[in-house]
Design a protein around this motif. Sequence first.
Motif, PDB file in Angstrom:
ATOM      1  N   ILE A  84      77.183  83.416 -98.530  1.00 55.92           N
ATOM      2  CA  ILE A  84      76.691  83.676 -97.176  1.00 55.92           C
ATOM      3  C   ILE A  84      75.943  82.456 -96.650  1.00 55.92           C
ATOM      4  CG2 ILE A  84      75.060  85.039 -95.788  1.00 55.92           C
ATOM      5  CD1 ILE A  84      75.800  87.450 -97.606  1.00 55.92           C
ATOM      6  N   LYS A  85      75.061  81.888 -97.460  1.00 52.26           N
ATOM      7  CA  LYS A  85      74.300  80.706 -97.028  1.00 52.26           C
ATOM      8  C   LYS A  85      75.214  79.515 -96.756  1.00 52.26           C
ATOM      9  CE  LYS A  85      69.953  81.973 -97.006  1.00 52.26           C
ATOM     10  NZ  LYS A  85      69.043  81.805 -95.886  1.00 52.26           N
ATOM     11  N   GLU A  86      76.330  79.433 -97.488  1.00 51.92           N
ATOM     12  CA  GLU A  86      77.265  78.333 -97.272  1.00 51.92           C
ATOM     13  C   GLU A  86      77.976  78.456 -95.926  1.00 51.92           C
ATOM     14  OE1 GLU A  86      81.350  76.736 -99.283  1.00 51.92           O
ATOM     15  OE2 GLU A  86      79.679  77.205-100.633  1.00 51.92           O
ATOM     16  N   VAL A  87      78.410  79.673 -95.576  1.00 52.47           N
ATOM     17  CA  VAL A  87      79.175  79.863 -94.337  1.00 52.47           C
ATOM     18  C   VAL A  87      78.290  80.189 -93.135  1.00 52.47           C
ATOM     19  CG1 VAL A  87      81.273  80.538 -95.570  1.00 52.47           C
ATOM     20  CG2 VAL A  87      79.681  82.313 -94.778  1.00 52.47           C
ATOM     21  N   SER A  88      77.061  80.594 -93.392  1.00 54.52           N
ATOM     22  CA  SER A  88      76.137  80.960 -92.316  1.00 54.52           C
ATOM     23  C   SER A  88      74.706  80.602 -92.752  1.00 54.52           C
ATOM     24  CB  SER A  88      76.256  82.460 -92.011  1.00 54.52           C
ATOM     25  OG  SER A  88      75.430  82.822 -90.932  1.00 54.52           O
ATOM     26  N   PRO A  89      74.374  79.310 -92.744  1.00 58.48           N
ATOM     27  CA  PRO A  89      73.108  78.853 -93.326  1.00 58.48           C
ATOM     28  C   PRO A  89      71.848  79.440 -92.703  1.00 58.48           C
ATOM     29  CG  PRO A  89      74.417  76.991 -92.496  1.00 58.48           C
ATOM     30  CD  PRO A  89      75.198  78.229 -92.246  1.00 58.48           C
ATOM     31  N   ASN A  90      71.920  79.924 -91.483  1.00 61.79           N
ATOM     32  CA  ASN A  90      70.728  80.469 -90.822  1.00 61.79           C
ATOM     33  C   ASN A  90      70.515  81.958 -91.081  1.00 61.79           C
ATOM     34  OD1 ASN A  90      70.009  77.982 -89.691  1.00 61.79           O
ATOM     35  ND2 ASN A  90      71.481  78.296 -88.035  1.00 61.79           N
ATOM     36  N   THR A  91      71.461  82.594 -91.752  1.00 65.84           N
ATOM     37  CA  THR A  91      71.327  84.015 -92.079  1.00 65.84           C
ATOM     38  C   THR A  91      70.198  84.205 -93.076  1.00 65.84           C
ATOM     39  OG1 THR A  91      73.668  84.460 -91.668  1.00 65.84           O
ATOM     40  CG2 THR A  91      72.506  86.015 -93.086  1.00 65.84           C
ATOM     41  N   LYS A  92      69.334  85.157 -92.794  1.00 63.99           N
ATOM     42  CA  LYS A  92      68.252  85.521 -93.711  1.00 63.99           C
ATOM     43  C   LYS A  92      68.776  86.609 -94.640  1.00 63.99           C
ATOM     44  CE  LYS A  92      65.546  82.825 -91.452  1.00 63.99           C
ATOM     45  NZ  LYS A  92      65.608  81.435 -91.823  1.00 63.99           N
ATOM     46  N   ILE A  93      68.542  86.435 -95.935  1.00 63.19           N
ATOM     47  CA  ILE A  93      69.078  87.368 -96.926  1.00 63.19           C
ATOM     48  C   ILE A  93      67.936  88.084 -97.628  1.00 63.19           C
ATOM     49  CG2 ILE A  93      70.463  87.615 -99.016  1.00 63.19           C
ATOM     50  CD1 ILE A  93      71.990  85.092 -98.152  1.00 63.19           C
ATOM     51  N   VAL A  94      68.036  89.419 -97.642  1.00 64.28           N
ATOM     52  CA  VAL A  94      67.070  90.282 -98.312  1.00 64.28           C
ATOM     53  C   VAL A  94      67.817  91.057 -99.387  1.00 64.28           C
ATOM     54  CG1 VAL A  94      65.426  92.172 -98.031  1.00 64.28           C
ATOM     55  CG2 VAL A  94      65.828  90.583 -96.134  1.00 64.28           C
ATOM     56  N   VAL A  95      67.280  91.069-100.596  1.00 58.54           N
ATOM     57  CA  VAL A  95      67.861  91.875-101.663  1.00 58.54           C
ATOM     58  C   VAL A  95      66.886  92.986-101.998  1.00 58.54           C
ATOM     59  CG1 VAL A  95      68.588  91.945-104.084  1.00 58.54           C
ATOM     60  CG2 VAL A  95      69.257  90.024-102.641  1.00 58.54           C
ATOM     61  N   GLY A  96      67.413  94.199-102.082  1.00 61.52           N
ATOM     62  CA  GLY A  96      66.617  95.349-102.477  1.00 61.52           C
ATOM     63  C   GLY A  96      67.324  96.110-103.573  1.00 61.52           C
ATOM     64  N   GLY A  97      66.672  97.108-104.074  1.00 58.52           N
ATOM     65  CA  GLY A  97      67.229  97.886-105.162  1.00 58.52           C
ATOM     66  C   GLY A  97      66.651  97.438-106.489  1.00 58.52           C
ATOM     67  N   ASN A  98      67.163  97.983-107.549  1.00 58.54           N
ATOM     68  CA  ASN A  98      66.655  97.701-108.889  1.00 58.54           C
ATOM     69  C   ASN A  98      66.667  96.210-109.213  1.00 58.54           C
ATOM     70  OD1 ASN A  98      65.696  98.537-111.482  1.00 58.54           O
ATOM     71  ND2 ASN A  98      67.750  98.208-112.273  1.00 58.54           N
ATOM     72  N   LEU A  99      67.671  95.492-108.739  1.00 59.93           N
ATOM     73  CA  LEU A  99      67.784  94.070-109.043  1.00 59.93           C
ATOM     74  C   LEU A  99      66.607  93.266-108.496  1.00 59.93           C
ATOM     75  CD1 LEU A  99      69.450  91.874-110.388  1.00 59.93           C
ATOM     76  CD2 LEU A  99      70.752  91.670-108.262  1.00 59.93           C
ATOM     77  N   SER A 100      65.976  93.744-107.443  1.00 59.48           N
ATOM     78  CA  SER A 100      64.860  92.988-106.853  1.00 59.48           C
ATOM     79  C   SER A 100      63.665  92.893-107.799  1.00 59.48           C
ATOM     80  CB  SER A 100      64.447  93.578-105.506  1.00 59.48           C
ATOM     81  OG  SER A 100      63.910  94.866-105.675  1.00 59.48           O
ATOM     82  N   ALA A 101      63.659  93.674-108.871  1.00 61.81           N
ATOM     83  CA  ALA A 101      62.610  93.523-109.890  1.00 61.81           C
ATOM     84  C   ALA A 101      62.694  92.146-110.544  1.00 61.81           C
ATOM     85  CB  ALA A 101      62.730  94.626-110.939  1.00 61.81           C
ATOM     86  N   SER A 102      63.847  91.510-110.440  1.00 61.20           N
ATOM     87  CA  SER A 102      64.041  90.145-110.947  1.00 61.20           C
ATOM     88  C   SER A 102      63.934  89.152-109.795  1.00 61.20           C
ATOM     89  CB  SER A 102      65.404  90.030-111.631  1.00 61.20           C
ATOM     90  OG  SER A 102      65.497  90.934-112.701  1.00 61.20           O
ATOM     91  N   SER A 103      62.951  89.345-108.947  1.00 64.06           N
ATOM     92  CA  SER A 103      62.866  88.559-107.720  1.00 64.06           C
ATOM     93  C   SER A 103      62.752  87.064-107.959  1.00 64.06           C
ATOM     94  CB  SER A 103      61.729  89.062-106.836  1.00 64.06           C
ATOM     95  OG  SER A 103      60.497  88.914-107.488  1.00 64.06           O
ATOM     96  N   GLU A 104      62.013  86.636-108.956  1.00 64.28           N
ATOM     97  CA  GLU A 104      61.862  85.188-109.142  1.00 64.28           C
ATOM     98  C   GLU A 104      63.208  84.524-109.409  1.00 64.28           C
ATOM     99  OE1 GLU A 104      59.160  81.754-111.204  1.00 64.28           O
ATOM    100  OE2 GLU A 104      58.813  83.827-111.808  1.00 64.28           O
ATOM    101  N   ILE A 105      64.020  85.146-110.228  1.00 62.58           N
ATOM    102  CA  ILE A 105      65.345  84.585-110.507  1.00 62.58           C
ATOM    103  C   ILE A 105      66.195  84.566-109.241  1.00 62.58           C
ATOM    104  CG2 ILE A 105      67.505  84.993-111.767  1.00 62.58           C
ATOM    105  CD1 ILE A 105      65.689  86.083-114.055  1.00 62.58           C
ATOM    106  N   LEU A 106      66.187  85.662-108.487  1.00 66.93           N
ATOM    107  CA  LEU A 106      66.970  85.728-107.246  1.00 66.93           C
ATOM    108  C   LEU A 106      66.501  84.679-106.244  1.00 66.93           C
ATOM    109  CD1 LEU A 106      67.158  89.586-106.833  1.00 66.93           C
ATOM    110  CD2 LEU A 106      69.110  88.049-107.115  1.00 66.93           C
TER     111      LEU A 106
END
Length: 187
Positions: A84-106
């Motif tokens: 997404i960042k490659e094709v639309s660099p200005n898009t803001k990306i938010v990740v939620g759900g269980n995976l967000s517990a690994s926020s530093e890695i994301l």
Amino acid sequence: MLDVIICTTPIRPTPVDAPPFASMVLMQSLRQAGYQPYFYDIDCHRPTFEEVVKFFAERAPDMVGISAVVSTAYVYTKRLALAIKEVSPNTKIVVGGNLSASSEILLRRSQVDVCAIGEGEKVVVNLARYWEEHPSSIDYSELGKIKGISYLDEDDNVAFTGYDTAIPASEFLDPDFTILEEYSNID
């Protein structure tokens, strides 16, 4: 108005039968706040990754909320966020759900802008409002006021804003299955 897309990630090798309740609630919260989000149910429809990238390149949304409800979604979520960042660099990306517990890695490895920690109903609306007011620059003092998020601060440290107050059970939204009728597969 901010163009917001909420999307799912593939959870298992075949589509899951359970409705994407978290994504549906985010859609409902955004609608109640006056936004017109689009729901891209990748888990249900299983487009090829090339089709997903083409979709985001053509749409170039302002904000994408990725629902990553299981930790095994990391590889796909990282690949998706980078694409997404490659094709639309200005898009803001938010990740939620269980995976967000690994926020530093994301945050450090996948160009995710923010991780939603805890209940996302308020967070997604607050972030949409924030990015409407700050479309091209980050005001860390204002971003830090949004409860329930983690992000990389101006010193490249992971900042966590603390949990927002819990939503009372009486205010929980009932699932709006018309979202699946419109964007996904109600069956």
